[in-house]
Design an enzyme around this catalytic site. Structure first.
Site, PDB file in Angstrom:
ATOM      1  N   ASP A 115       1.296   5.342   1.840  1.00 41.52           N
ATOM      2  CA  ASP A 115       1.208   5.559   2.914  1.00 41.52           C
ATOM      3  C   ASP A 115       1.192   7.253   2.306  1.00 41.52           C
ATOM      4  O   ASP A 115       2.857   7.585   1.724  1.00 41.52           O
ATOM      5  CB  ASP A 115       1.955   5.426   4.301  1.00 41.52           C
ATOM      6  CG  ASP A 115       1.324   3.696   4.635  1.00 41.52           C
ATOM      7  OD1 ASP A 115       0.604   3.907   4.764  1.00 41.52           O
ATOM      8  OD2 ASP A 115       2.333   3.223   4.758  1.00 41.52           O
ATOM      9  N   ASP A 138       0.989  -1.106  -0.395  1.00 37.32           N
ATOM     10  CA  ASP A 138      -0.043   0.559  -0.080  1.00 37.32           C
ATOM     11  C   ASP A 138       0.752   1.246  -0.245  1.00 37.32           C
ATOM     12  O   ASP A 138       1.848   1.571   0.293  1.00 37.32           O
ATOM     13  CB  ASP A 138      -0.864  -0.047   1.305  1.00 37.32           C
ATOM     14  CG  ASP A 138      -0.105  -0.285   2.717  1.00 37.32           C
ATOM     15  OD1 ASP A 138       1.154   0.403   2.486  1.00 37.32           O
ATOM     16  OD2 ASP A 138      -0.866  -0.812   3.737  1.00 37.32           O
ATOM     17  N   ASP A 197      11.511   4.574  11.550  1.00 34.31           N
ATOM     18  CA  ASP A 197      12.370   3.618  12.541  1.00 34.31           C
ATOM     19  C   ASP A 197      13.407   3.293  11.529  1.00 34.31           C
ATOM     20  O   ASP A 197      14.292   3.310  11.629  1.00 34.31           O
ATOM     21  CB  ASP A 197      11.057   2.210  13.014  1.00 34.31           C
ATOM     22  CG  ASP A 197      10.022   1.733  10.909  1.00 34.31           C
ATOM     23  OD1 ASP A 197      10.669   2.641  10.148  1.00 34.31           O
ATOM     24  OD2 ASP A 197       9.850   0.920  11.598  1.00 34.31           O
TER      25      ASP A 197
HETATM   26  P1  ATP Z   1       4.192  -2.454   5.118  1.00 33.47           P
HETATM   27  O1  ATP Z   1       3.401  -1.546   4.942  1.00 33.47           O
HETATM   28  O2  ATP Z   1       5.041  -3.066   4.213  1.00 33.47           O
HETATM   29  O3  ATP Z   1       4.313  -3.138   5.468  1.00 33.47           O
HETATM   30  P2  ATP Z   1       5.255   0.419   5.874  1.00 33.47           P
HETATM   31  O4  ATP Z   1       7.247   0.371   6.278  1.00 33.47           O
HETATM   32  O5  ATP Z   1       4.503   1.001   5.346  1.00 33.47           O
HETATM   33  O6  ATP Z   1       5.878  -1.487   5.155  1.00 33.47           O
HETATM   34  P3  ATP Z   1       3.727   0.817   7.953  1.00 33.47           P
HETATM   35  O7  ATP Z   1       3.332  -0.418   9.422  1.00 33.47           O
HETATM   36  O8  ATP Z   1       2.293   0.462   7.284  1.00 33.47           O
HETATM   37  O9  ATP Z   1       4.774  -0.363   7.039  1.00 33.47           O
HETATM   38  O10 ATP Z   1       3.945   1.997   8.314  1.00 33.47           O
HETATM   39  C1  ATP Z   1       4.487   3.296   7.850  1.00 33.47           C
HETATM   40  C2  ATP Z   1       5.763   4.313   8.116  1.00 33.47           C
HETATM   41  O11 ATP Z   1       5.475   4.362   8.931  1.00 33.47           O
HETATM   42  C3  ATP Z   1       6.783   2.880   8.155  1.00 33.47           C
HETATM   43  O12 ATP Z   1       7.086   2.717   6.801  1.00 33.47           O
HETATM   44  C4  ATP Z   1       7.638   4.017   9.111  1.00 33.47           C
HETATM   45  O13 ATP Z   1       8.376   4.745   8.596  1.00 33.47           O
HETATM   46  C5  ATP Z   1       6.363   4.349  10.480  1.00 33.47           C
HETATM   47  N1  ATP Z   1       6.647   3.858  11.405  1.00 33.47           N
HETATM   48  C6  ATP Z   1       5.196   2.705  11.441  1.00 33.47           C
HETATM   49  N2  ATP Z   1       5.744   1.576  11.855  1.00 33.47           N
HETATM   50  C7  ATP Z   1       6.422   2.361  13.675  1.00 33.47           C
HETATM   51  C8  ATP Z   1       7.157   2.508  14.290  1.00 33.47           C
HETATM   52  N3  ATP Z   1       6.849   1.098  14.870  1.00 33.47           N
HETATM   53  N4  ATP Z   1       7.941   2.862  15.368  1.00 33.47           N
HETATM   54  C9  ATP Z   1       8.214   4.115  14.099  1.00 33.47           C
HETATM   55  N5  ATP Z   1       7.661   4.507  12.365  1.00 33.47           N
HETATM   56  C10 ATP Z   1       6.884   3.448  11.861  1.00 33.47           C
HETATM   57 MG    MG Z   2       2.663   0.905   4.810  1.00 33.49          MG
END
Ligand code: ATP
Ligand code: MG
Length: 484
Positions: free
Chosen positions: A54, A52, A128
């Protein structure tokens, strides 16, 4: 900070769905800054298919709501976000965050609330991993890189921003995210993380809500690299934090189920994430069944009670939603039905809503060397590919074979007795959690119904087991198996 040309990073607006472009454009038009951030940018740069996209903006959630009106909902308390609906898709829109104020962290340093708005420079430092902190403005064709994330992408390194120890303490779920991304992207974990990623650190996961841990476990199960992450969960002592009574051991059955899950995802098939919980908890479930059987409890009741116990214990780590718990118990209950079906029920069983999952489970057991399935996995596999006439013939043959085997056996022990041709409900679906205690009285009166499947064993209503009251157990008192 370096500004990278999107085209040089392999990014182009043609890769983006109209929903995310719509969100970026609407926010920009309203005078706000807006970027795509996180997994979407990371995965595109790595040539992967993003799950997805964001968005992040300098507009507060309330301002985002003003821009999108009824298409927007503000969600979350600990971490307030705007959900914007664009067509059929939902885009998460976060606001730039500044470091949290001291008052909102717990004694162990965990951030309890994180709604302090800030600048983009502050926002990147709150993310993160470096590779998750790239800000892509698709209309300007630029990517903002504040931490040389591009070099981590090139070197396939997972690097936490800031001090790893502090970042894990702030949010212990980042430990799970470390293993998830390392497995999904096949990246090396930065030595600075490895240095502090020890048993003591994993204990912090105890403070994380079992609801959030359930969500994270689902992400681990469905990311497409489950087989790769499982040994890592053991290696980093995360397994014990996630699973209450499951031995940290990857049995053939678990391994096969994990690979099967990954393959299904790869070819775009749907998966029910609760299925893998059914696999993981199968052994504890069987052990718990034995515990009750040894006490002289009848098989159907033993299974019903064992299912409840095992799931209750697991809820101390990850709270599996009620519908998923029901699914898991139905898959388990299906194992008995599929193993020794009554001939006249075979056709109906094959059309049962839980047949597919139950059959997949049985076949996985069989293929991983569990000979207690007595070849029935293969039997059902073949049965499904037969024509109507062939099915009839197969059932007659099965019936003859069954009668022969029965004559040989001393018609006793666990042999289910024939009764109705109706298929009983697989499991007694419990009341929603909140209504349970209020309804305790009628439920106890109903104890004779304890398990719908109990009736399938044709137990008289004056049998002692039917008079036994179903105890509403206190979670803390359900003790069995090793507790870590
Ligand atoms: P995916 O959606 O592929 O699982 P993602 O990196 O997009 O991976 P998400 O959980 O959708 O993960 O979160 C979007 C973004 O928000 C992350 O890429 C990161 O920058 C931030 N983020 C999410 N969770 C955390 C956390 N626990 N601590 C710090 N930053 C976070
Ligand atoms: Mg994501």
């Amino acid at each position: 900070m370096q500004t990278l040309r999107a085209s040089k990073c392999g990014l182009s607006t043609t890769q983006l769905p109209s929903s995310i472009l719509d969100v970026i454009d609407s926010l920009t038009k309203a005078g706000y800054e807006a970027y795509i951030v996180g997994g979407g940018v990371r995965d595109l740069m790595l040539g992967l298919n993003p799950k997805d996209f964001d968005a992040v903006t300098n507009a507060t959630p309330a301002q985002v709501k003003e821009v999108f009106g009824r298409r927007c909902r503000i969600i979350g308390r600990r971490f307030e976000l705007a959900h914007v609906y664009s067509g059929r898709e939902l885009i998460e829109v976060a606001t730039f965050r500044a470091p949290p104020k001291k008052a909102v962290t717990s004694t162990s340093g965990m951030i309890l609330r994180d709604n302090n708005w800030g600048s983009i420079e502050q926002d990147f430092a709150r993310r993160d991993f470096s590779i998750n902190a790239l800000y892509y403005q698709p209309r300007k064709g630029i990517v903002l890189d504040f931490c040389d994330a591009i070099s981590d992408i090139h070197h396939k390194t997972l690097r936490l921003l800031g001090d790893p120890k502090q970042r894990f303490e702030e949010d212990p779920v980042r430990m799970l995210r470390t293993l998830r991304f390392a497995a999904k992207l096949n990246f090396d974990i930065d030595p600075a993380i490895l240095k502090i990623f020890d048993v003591d650190m994993t204990q912090l996961l105890r403070d994380v809500s079992p609801h959030r841990l359930y969500d994270e476990s689902q992400k681990l199960f469905t990311m497409g690299h489950l087989a790769r992450v499982l040994p890592m969960l053991i290696e980093f002592d995360i397994w014990k934090q996630l699973f209450a009574d499951i031995k940290p051991e990857i049995s053939q059955f678990i391994e096969r189920a994990a690979k099967n899950t990954d393959q299904r995802i790869q070819i775009g098939k749907t998966i029910n994430p609760a299925f893998f919980y059914a696999v993981l908890l199968w052994k504890p479930f069987l052990e718990r069944c034995d515990f009750y059987l040894n006490k002289g409890v009848i098989p159907a009741e033993a299974r019903a009670q064992a299912g409840l116990d095992v799931l209750k214990r697991q809820a101390t780590r990850t709270v599996i939603p009620r519908f998923a718990e029901t699914f898991i118990r139905e898959v388990w209950e299906m194992q008995v039905r599929l193993l020794n079906p009554k001939p006249q029920q075979i056709e109906a069983l094959a059309g049962h809503a839980r047949f597919r999952a139950g059959f997949d489970f049985l076949l996985l057991r069989e293929k991983s060397g569990d000979d207690s399935t007595q070849g029935m996995g293969q039997w059902w596999d073949q049965y499904q590919s037969l024509s109507v006439d062939q099915k009839e013939a197969a059932i007659s043959q099965y019936n003859r074979q069954r009668a022969k085997t029965r004559r040989k056996q001393n018609a006793e022990v666990n042999e289910p007795k024939e009764i109705s041709t109706e298929i009983e409900p697989l499991v007694d679906v419990p009341e929603p959690r909140s209504r349970r205690s209020r309804r305790e009285q009628p439920r106890q009166k109903d104890a004779g119904r304890a398990s719908a499947s109990a009736s399938a064993e044709q137990i008289n209503s004056d049998h002692p087991i039917m008079k036994r009251k179903r105890v509403n157990r206190d979670l803390s008192k359900v003790i069995f198996g090793p507790t870590q």
